[in-house]
Scaffold this motif. Sequence first.
Motif, PDB file in Angstrom:
ATOM      1  N   VAL A  31       0.841  -1.204   0.000  1.00  0.00           N
ATOM      2  CA  VAL A  31       0.000   0.000   0.000  1.00  0.00           C
ATOM      3  C   VAL A  31       0.874   1.251   0.000  1.00  0.00           C
ATOM      4  O   VAL A  31       0.578   2.240  -0.693  1.00  0.00           O
ATOM      5  CB  VAL A  31      -0.953  -0.010   1.204  1.00  0.00           C
ATOM      6  CG1 VAL A  31      -1.707   1.311   1.311  1.00  0.00           C
ATOM      7  CG2 VAL A  31      -1.949  -1.172   1.091  1.00  0.00           C
ATOM      8  N   ALA A  32       1.980   1.227   0.762  1.00  0.00           N
ATOM      9  CA  ALA A  32       2.884   2.373   0.808  1.00  0.00           C
ATOM     10  C   ALA A  32       3.509   2.642  -0.562  1.00  0.00           C
ATOM     11  O   ALA A  32       3.619   3.799  -0.996  1.00  0.00           O
ATOM     12  CB  ALA A  32       3.972   2.146   1.851  1.00  0.00           C
ATOM     13  N   THR A  33       3.914   1.576  -1.273  1.00  0.00           N
ATOM     14  CA  THR A  33       4.475   1.772  -2.611  1.00  0.00           C
ATOM     15  C   THR A  33       3.418   2.286  -3.582  1.00  0.00           C
ATOM     16  O   THR A  33       3.722   3.059  -4.493  1.00  0.00           O
ATOM     17  CB  THR A  33       5.084   0.466  -3.152  1.00  0.00           C
ATOM     18  OG1 THR A  33       4.081  -0.557  -3.183  1.00  0.00           O
ATOM     19  CG2 THR A  33       6.238   0.005  -2.284  1.00  0.00           C
ATOM     20  N   TYR A  34       2.161   1.872  -3.376  1.00  0.00           N
ATOM     21  CA  TYR A  34       1.078   2.387  -4.227  1.00  0.00           C
ATOM     22  C   TYR A  34       0.918   3.892  -4.011  1.00  0.00           C
ATOM     23  O   TYR A  34       0.777   4.657  -4.979  1.00  0.00           O
ATOM     24  CB  TYR A  34      -0.226   1.663  -3.900  1.00  0.00           C
ATOM     25  CG  TYR A  34      -1.384   2.044  -4.797  1.00  0.00           C
ATOM     26  CD1 TYR A  34      -1.695   1.265  -5.909  1.00  0.00           C
ATOM     27  CD2 TYR A  34      -2.153   3.182  -4.550  1.00  0.00           C
ATOM     28  CE1 TYR A  34      -2.748   1.608  -6.749  1.00  0.00           C
ATOM     29  CE2 TYR A  34      -3.197   3.534  -5.380  1.00  0.00           C
ATOM     30  CZ  TYR A  34      -3.490   2.751  -6.472  1.00  0.00           C
ATOM     31  OH  TYR A  34      -4.526   3.101  -7.303  1.00  0.00           O
ATOM     32  N   VAL A  35       0.951   4.312  -2.764  1.00  0.00           N
ATOM     33  CA  VAL A  35       0.821   5.742  -2.463  1.00  0.00           C
ATOM     34  C   VAL A  35       1.994   6.515  -3.058  1.00  0.00           C
ATOM     35  O   VAL A  35       1.817   7.593  -3.642  1.00  0.00           O
ATOM     36  CB  VAL A  35       0.731   5.961  -0.940  1.00  0.00           C
ATOM     37  CG1 VAL A  35       0.775   7.453  -0.609  1.00  0.00           C
ATOM     38  CG2 VAL A  35      -0.545   5.342  -0.392  1.00  0.00           C
ATOM     39  N   PRO A 113       4.722 -12.720  -6.062  1.00  0.00           N
ATOM     40  CA  PRO A 113       3.483 -13.509  -5.968  1.00  0.00           C
ATOM     41  C   PRO A 113       3.702 -15.015  -6.077  1.00  0.00           C
ATOM     42  O   PRO A 113       3.005 -15.789  -5.407  1.00  0.00           O
ATOM     43  CB  PRO A 113       2.637 -12.995  -7.146  1.00  0.00           C
ATOM     44  CG  PRO A 113       3.180 -11.649  -7.458  1.00  0.00           C
ATOM     45  CD  PRO A 113       4.636 -11.724  -7.137  1.00  0.00           C
ATOM     46  N   PHE A 114       4.656 -15.451  -6.900  1.00  0.00           N
ATOM     47  CA  PHE A 114       4.898 -16.883  -7.042  1.00  0.00           C
ATOM     48  C   PHE A 114       5.336 -17.498  -5.718  1.00  0.00           C
ATOM     49  O   PHE A 114       4.876 -18.574  -5.324  1.00  0.00           O
ATOM     50  CB  PHE A 114       5.966 -17.130  -8.115  1.00  0.00           C
ATOM     51  CG  PHE A 114       5.477 -16.887  -9.506  1.00  0.00           C
ATOM     52  CD1 PHE A 114       4.652 -17.801 -10.144  1.00  0.00           C
ATOM     53  CD2 PHE A 114       5.836 -15.740 -10.194  1.00  0.00           C
ATOM     54  CE1 PHE A 114       4.191 -17.581 -11.425  1.00  0.00           C
ATOM     55  CE2 PHE A 114       5.381 -15.504 -11.481  1.00  0.00           C
ATOM     56  CZ  PHE A 114       4.548 -16.419 -12.099  1.00  0.00           C
ATOM     57  N   SER A 115       6.233 -16.798  -5.018  1.00  0.00           N
ATOM     58  CA  SER A 115       6.719 -17.312  -3.747  1.00  0.00           C
ATOM     59  C   SER A 115       5.617 -17.315  -2.693  1.00  0.00           C
ATOM     60  O   SER A 115       5.484 -18.278  -1.919  1.00  0.00           O
ATOM     61  CB  SER A 115       7.906 -16.467  -3.264  1.00  0.00           C
ATOM     62  OG  SER A 115       8.406 -16.960  -2.038  1.00  0.00           O
ATOM     63  N   TYR A 138      -2.452 -10.700  -4.880  1.00  0.00           N
ATOM     64  CA  TYR A 138      -3.368 -10.049  -5.824  1.00  0.00           C
ATOM     65  C   TYR A 138      -2.926  -8.616  -6.111  1.00  0.00           C
ATOM     66  O   TYR A 138      -2.910  -8.170  -7.271  1.00  0.00           O
ATOM     67  CB  TYR A 138      -4.772 -10.066  -5.234  1.00  0.00           C
ATOM     68  CG  TYR A 138      -5.874  -9.734  -6.206  1.00  0.00           C
ATOM     69  CD1 TYR A 138      -6.183 -10.579  -7.269  1.00  0.00           C
ATOM     70  CD2 TYR A 138      -6.641  -8.578  -6.061  1.00  0.00           C
ATOM     71  CE1 TYR A 138      -7.199 -10.292  -8.156  1.00  0.00           C
ATOM     72  CE2 TYR A 138      -7.663  -8.276  -6.945  1.00  0.00           C
ATOM     73  CZ  TYR A 138      -7.938  -9.134  -7.988  1.00  0.00           C
ATOM     74  OH  TYR A 138      -8.946  -8.831  -8.859  1.00  0.00           O
ATOM     75  N   LEU A 139      -2.513  -7.890  -5.067  1.00  0.00           N
ATOM     76  CA  LEU A 139      -2.048  -6.518  -5.255  1.00  0.00           C
ATOM     77  C   LEU A 139      -0.719  -6.478  -6.002  1.00  0.00           C
ATOM     78  O   LEU A 139      -0.494  -5.582  -6.826  1.00  0.00           O
ATOM     79  CB  LEU A 139      -1.919  -5.825  -3.897  1.00  0.00           C
ATOM     80  CG  LEU A 139      -3.225  -5.601  -3.128  1.00  0.00           C
ATOM     81  CD1 LEU A 139      -2.944  -4.917  -1.794  1.00  0.00           C
ATOM     82  CD2 LEU A 139      -4.196  -4.765  -3.949  1.00  0.00           C
ATOM     83  N   PHE A 140       0.153  -7.438  -5.724  1.00  0.00           N
ATOM     84  CA  PHE A 140       1.419  -7.521  -6.454  1.00  0.00           C
ATOM     85  C   PHE A 140       1.165  -7.662  -7.956  1.00  0.00           C
ATOM     86  O   PHE A 140       1.824  -7.007  -8.778  1.00  0.00           O
ATOM     87  CB  PHE A 140       2.243  -8.707  -5.964  1.00  0.00           C
ATOM     88  CG  PHE A 140       3.236  -8.379  -4.882  1.00  0.00           C
ATOM     89  CD1 PHE A 140       4.148  -7.355  -5.026  1.00  0.00           C
ATOM     90  CD2 PHE A 140       3.248  -9.110  -3.703  1.00  0.00           C
ATOM     91  CE1 PHE A 140       5.059  -7.052  -4.035  1.00  0.00           C
ATOM     92  CE2 PHE A 140       4.157  -8.819  -2.701  1.00  0.00           C
ATOM     93  CZ  PHE A 140       5.065  -7.788  -2.865  1.00  0.00           C
ATOM     94  N   ILE A 141       0.228  -8.524  -8.325  1.00  0.00           N
ATOM     95  CA  ILE A 141      -0.071  -8.747  -9.743  1.00  0.00           C
ATOM     96  C   ILE A 141      -0.601  -7.482 -10.397  1.00  0.00           C
ATOM     97  O   ILE A 141      -0.173  -7.099 -11.492  1.00  0.00           O
ATOM     98  CB  ILE A 141      -1.073  -9.902  -9.891  1.00  0.00           C
ATOM     99  CG1 ILE A 141      -0.447 -11.228  -9.437  1.00  0.00           C
ATOM    100  CG2 ILE A 141      -1.551 -10.031 -11.343  1.00  0.00           C
ATOM    101  CD1 ILE A 141      -1.426 -12.377  -9.345  1.00  0.00           C
ATOM    102  N   LEU A 180      -7.799  -5.713 -13.926  1.00  0.00           N
ATOM    103  CA  LEU A 180      -7.637  -6.919 -13.123  1.00  0.00           C
ATOM    104  C   LEU A 180      -8.959  -7.373 -12.518  1.00  0.00           C
ATOM    105  O   LEU A 180      -9.251  -8.568 -12.448  1.00  0.00           O
ATOM    106  CB  LEU A 180      -6.612  -6.666 -12.009  1.00  0.00           C
ATOM    107  CG  LEU A 180      -6.203  -7.867 -11.155  1.00  0.00           C
ATOM    108  CD1 LEU A 180      -5.432  -8.886 -11.982  1.00  0.00           C
ATOM    109  CD2 LEU A 180      -5.370  -7.408  -9.958  1.00  0.00           C
ATOM    110  N   THR A 181      -9.768  -6.420 -12.102  1.00  0.00           N
ATOM    111  CA  THR A 181     -11.075  -6.743 -11.514  1.00  0.00           C
ATOM    112  C   THR A 181     -12.178  -6.809 -12.566  1.00  0.00           C
ATOM    113  O   THR A 181     -13.343  -7.008 -12.212  1.00  0.00           O
ATOM    114  CB  THR A 181     -11.447  -5.688 -10.466  1.00  0.00           C
ATOM    115  OG1 THR A 181     -11.453  -4.384 -11.063  1.00  0.00           O
ATOM    116  CG2 THR A 181     -10.446  -5.682  -9.317  1.00  0.00           C
ATOM    117  N   THR A 182     -11.821  -6.630 -13.844  1.00  0.00           N
ATOM    118  CA  THR A 182     -12.749  -6.621 -14.988  1.00  0.00           C
ATOM    119  C   THR A 182     -13.902  -5.637 -14.779  1.00  0.00           C
ATOM    120  O   THR A 182     -15.032  -5.883 -15.192  1.00  0.00           O
ATOM    121  CB  THR A 182     -13.319  -8.038 -15.269  1.00  0.00           C
ATOM    122  OG1 THR A 182     -14.087  -8.491 -14.164  1.00  0.00           O
ATOM    123  CG2 THR A 182     -12.212  -9.026 -15.561  1.00  0.00           C
ATOM    124  N   THR A 183     -13.597  -4.503 -14.134  1.00  0.00           N
ATOM    125  CA  THR A 183     -14.606  -3.448 -13.976  1.00  0.00           C
ATOM    126  C   THR A 183     -14.855  -2.752 -15.309  1.00  0.00           C
ATOM    127  O   THR A 183     -15.996  -2.582 -15.729  1.00  0.00           O
ATOM    128  CB  THR A 183     -14.157  -2.430 -12.918  1.00  0.00           C
ATOM    129  OG1 THR A 183     -13.869  -3.118 -11.704  1.00  0.00           O
ATOM    130  CG2 THR A 183     -15.241  -1.396 -12.676  1.00  0.00           C
TER     131      THR A 183
END
Length: 247
Positions: A31-35, A113-115, A138-141, A180-183
Amino acid sequence: MSEDRAGRALRRLLRSFHSADSYGLVLLMIVATYVLATSLSRRWGASILLIAQIATVWLALRTSKARRGLRLAANGLFVLAAVAAVANLGAPVEVAFEPFVFGAAVVLYLVAPFSIVRHIAYRRAVDQETMLGALASYLFIGMAFAFVYRFLGAAQASLFFGDRGDGNLSEDLFFSFVTLTTTGYGDLVPAGNPGQSLAVLEALLGQLFLVTAVGKLVSVWRPRGWRDSAPDADAEASPDRSAGTPS
């Protein structure tokens, strides 16, 4: 009793967000990297973001107890990413170093995500940590695909979003998670390939992840309070067989 169980569950959840051995802290760092990605627009901001991503992926690999081979490969990626971050700070303005920075970010965010998925798949119980790990994956992807789109916008000659231009990292993140969420709001659309094909791939991966990983976890997960009350519920639902048995 139910209030005590709820209180203990809440305390366990809060502890997970400041423990280096919990996916809660990994989730906070994502979340911090997203911000950071949505707020840093200058050129040096990409280097700061990449350093934060190195720390986030390192923690994710540590928490997920990544295999030795993957850790060694990741260490090499960390070094290359750090070099790209420093080179981006010192490179002349006319040198387009941004594609290398976001290319390194893509690779880092695809490793984690793989790990994590491998680790939570082998957990004996589906608990709070399993749920936090699935959400982190999911967020990593979603963020990995956003960095792919940013890489393409910086590297290819044509405009990534056509008339809307190449966009910025904030718009790429928005478009990635909407896909990703197909919105599918339709306000941002890749003008051509490979952007369009990658968007289709991301939408498919998002649906597969929800149907398989998250769906499985939700169906199997039983909080401790539910498990404690299950025998009582079964006893109330089934009549006492001995009551109808003649003596």
